[in-house]
Design a protein around this motif. Structure first.
Motif, mmCIF file in Angstrom:
data_model
loop_
_atom_site.group_PDB
_atom_site.id
_atom_site.type_symbol
_atom_site.label_atom_id
_atom_site.label_comp_id
_atom_site.label_asym_id
_atom_site.label_seq_id
_atom_site.Cartn_x
_atom_site.Cartn_y
_atom_site.Cartn_z
ATOM 1 N N GLY A 9 10.813 63.547 44.511
ATOM 2 C CA GLY A 9 12.004 63.134 45.262
ATOM 3 C C GLY A 9 13.040 64.224 45.436
ATOM 4 N N ARG A 10 14.252 63.888 45.024
ATOM 5 C CA ARG A 10 15.430 64.731 45.247
ATOM 6 C C ARG A 10 15.274 66.163 44.740
ATOM 7 N N GLY A 11 14.725 66.295 43.555
ATOM 8 C CA GLY A 11 14.429 67.635 43.050
ATOM 9 C C GLY A 11 15.610 68.412 42.498
ATOM 10 N N SER A 12 16.651 67.716 42.029
ATOM 11 C CA SER A 12 17.808 68.475 41.533
ATOM 12 C C SER A 12 17.486 69.197 40.221
ATOM 13 N N ASN A 13 16.649 68.600 39.383
ATOM 14 C CA ASN A 13 16.244 69.312 38.163
ATOM 15 C C ASN A 13 15.403 70.534 38.502
ATOM 16 N N ALA A 88 9.537 66.987 37.009
ATOM 17 C CA ALA A 88 10.959 66.942 37.351
ATOM 18 C C ALA A 88 11.158 65.823 38.371
ATOM 19 N N GLY A 89 11.305 64.613 37.862
ATOM 20 C CA GLY A 89 11.398 63.465 38.759
ATOM 21 C C GLY A 89 10.066 63.175 39.428
ATOM 22 N N ILE A 109 11.587 65.233 31.508
ATOM 23 C CA ILE A 109 12.977 64.978 31.129
ATOM 24 C C ILE A 109 13.268 63.512 31.402
ATOM 25 N N HIS A 110 13.956 62.896 30.442
ATOM 26 C CA HIS A 110 14.213 61.455 30.550
ATOM 27 C C HIS A 110 15.699 61.192 30.296
ATOM 28 N N PRO A 111 16.319 60.353 31.151
ATOM 29 C CA PRO A 111 17.772 60.167 31.022
ATOM 30 C C PRO A 111 18.182 59.097 30.010
ATOM 31 N N GLN A 123 19.354 55.054 32.562
ATOM 32 C CA GLN A 123 20.822 55.103 32.485
ATOM 33 C C GLN A 123 21.382 53.687 32.547
ATOM 34 N N LEU A 172 23.275 63.811 34.812
ATOM 35 C CA LEU A 172 22.498 64.752 35.617
ATOM 36 C C LEU A 172 22.936 66.195 35.331
ATOM 37 N N GLU A 175 21.310 67.168 32.224
ATOM 38 C CA GLU A 175 19.887 67.424 32.491
ATOM 39 C C GLU A 175 19.698 68.840 33.029
HETATM 40 C C1 GRF Z 1 16.267 62.476 36.669
HETATM 41 O O1 GRF Z 1 17.245 61.545 36.309
HETATM 42 C C2 GRF Z 1 15.279 62.654 35.537
HETATM 43 O O2 GRF Z 1 15.854 62.481 34.276
HETATM 44 C C3 GRF Z 1 14.299 61.545 35.794
HETATM 45 O O3 GRF Z 1 14.195 61.464 37.194
HETATM 46 C C4 GRF Z 1 15.378 61.967 37.788
HETATM 47 C C5 GRF Z 1 14.949 63.059 38.726
HETATM 48 O O4 GRF Z 1 16.006 63.574 39.498
HETATM 49 N N1 GRF Z 1 13.033 61.827 35.142
HETATM 50 P P1 GRF Z 1 15.782 64.890 40.358
HETATM 51 O O5 GRF Z 1 14.621 64.593 41.312
HETATM 52 O O6 GRF Z 1 15.460 66.008 39.428
HETATM 53 O O7 GRF Z 1 17.071 65.079 41.098
#
Ligand code: GRF
Length: 202
Positions: A9-13, A88-89, A109-111, A123, A172, A175
Motif C-alpha cells: 500500500g502506502r509505503g511510508s515505512n 513494510a505494510g 513492523i507492527h503498531p 492501534q 507512524l 515506526e
Molecule cells: C504500518 O502501520 C505498519 O505498522 C503496519 O502497516 C502499516 C503500513 O504503513 N504493518 P505503510 O504502508 O508503511 O505506510
C-alpha cells in the motif's frame, strides 16, 4: 546484506528505509535490491520509482494459490540473492512454506506492543481497550501471525484527550525511526538469540 522490501500500500515505512539508505544512515553495508508489491496500485510503487529503486509487481490475484504466488516471489528473491526480507505494510500472511525458507530472515513492523493486540487495526484495538501505553514492535516473522521473536520495541503514551487518528500519526513517526534502526541491527549481526530472547551484543 541484500534486502528486499515487500509492500502492499502506502509505503511510508518503505520510504523511511529508502531515505535512511540514500542518506547513508545505515552503519551496516546494506543494498536494497528490490521493492516487491503484490498490488498493482500500491502508492508505495510510485515513491520507490521516484527515489530510483527497482520495483517488481507480483499481483497475488494472478495466481491460483498462495503457494504459487509465493513461489514466484521466492524465485525473484533467489535470483537476486536476497538475504533479508523486510515487510513494510505487506498485507498478505506468509505461509509456513515461505517462512521456513527464511527462518529469522523476515522482519515485520507492527503498531502495538506485542504480544498485545496482534492482527489488523492494532492501534484501534489498543485505543478502544483503554490501555494507557501502547507502542511499536519490530519482530522476526515466524509461522504464527505477529508472534515471532521481538527485535525492538518503543513505547508511546496514549494521551487522555487524543483521537485515534492523532495516535496513529504519532505511532507512524515512531515506526519510521525504529524500523531502519532494527534493520541496521540485524544486518550488523551484532545480536544473539537464545530461545525467544534476542540480545544485542554491542
Ligand atoms: C504500518 O502501520 C505498519 O505498522 C503496519 O502497516 C502499516 C503500513 O504503513 N504493518 P505503510 O504502508 O508503511 O505506510
Amino acid at each position: 546484506m541484500k534486502i528486499a522490501i515487500l509492500i502492499s500500500g502506502r509505503g511510508s515505512n518503505m520510504v523511511s528505509i529508502l531515505d535512511a539508505h540514500r542518506q547513508n544512515k545505515f552503519e551496516s553495508n546494506i543494498e536494497i535490491e528490490v521493492i516487491i508489491s503484490n498490488k498493482t496500485n500500491a502508492e508505495g510503487i510510485i515513491h520507490a520509482k521516484q527515489m530510483g529503486y527497482p520495483v517488481e509487481i507480483i499481483p497475488h490475484i494472478n495466481y491460483n494459490s498462495r503457494e504459487d504466488h509465493e513461489r514466484e516471489i521466492i524465485k525473484l528473491l533467489e535470483d537476486r540473492n536476497i538475504q533479508l526480507i523486510v515487510l513494510a505494510g505487506y498485507m498478505r500472511i506468509l505461509s509456513k512454506y515461505f517462512v521456513s525458507n527464511y527462518q529469522n530472515k523476515i522482519l515485520n513492523i507492527h503498531p502495538s506492543l506485542l504480544p498485545s493486540f496482534p492482527g489488523l487495526h492494532a492501534q484501534r484495538q489498543a485505543f478502544e481497550y483503554g490501555v494507557k501505553y501502547t507502542g511499536v514492535t519490530v519482530h522476526f516473522v515466524n509461522e504464527e501471525v505477529d508472534q515471532g521473536i521481538i527485535i525492538m520495541q518503543e513505547v508511546l503514551e496514549i494521551y487522555p484527550a487524543e483521537t485515534i487518528e492523532q495516535l496513529t500519526l504519532r505511532m507512524l513517526e515512531v515506526e519510521h525511526h525504529i524500523y531502519p534502526k532494527a534493520i541496521d541491527l540485524i544486518c550488523s549481526g551484532k545480536y544473539s538469540i537464545n530461545g525467544r530472547i534476542l540480545q544485542r551484543n554491542d
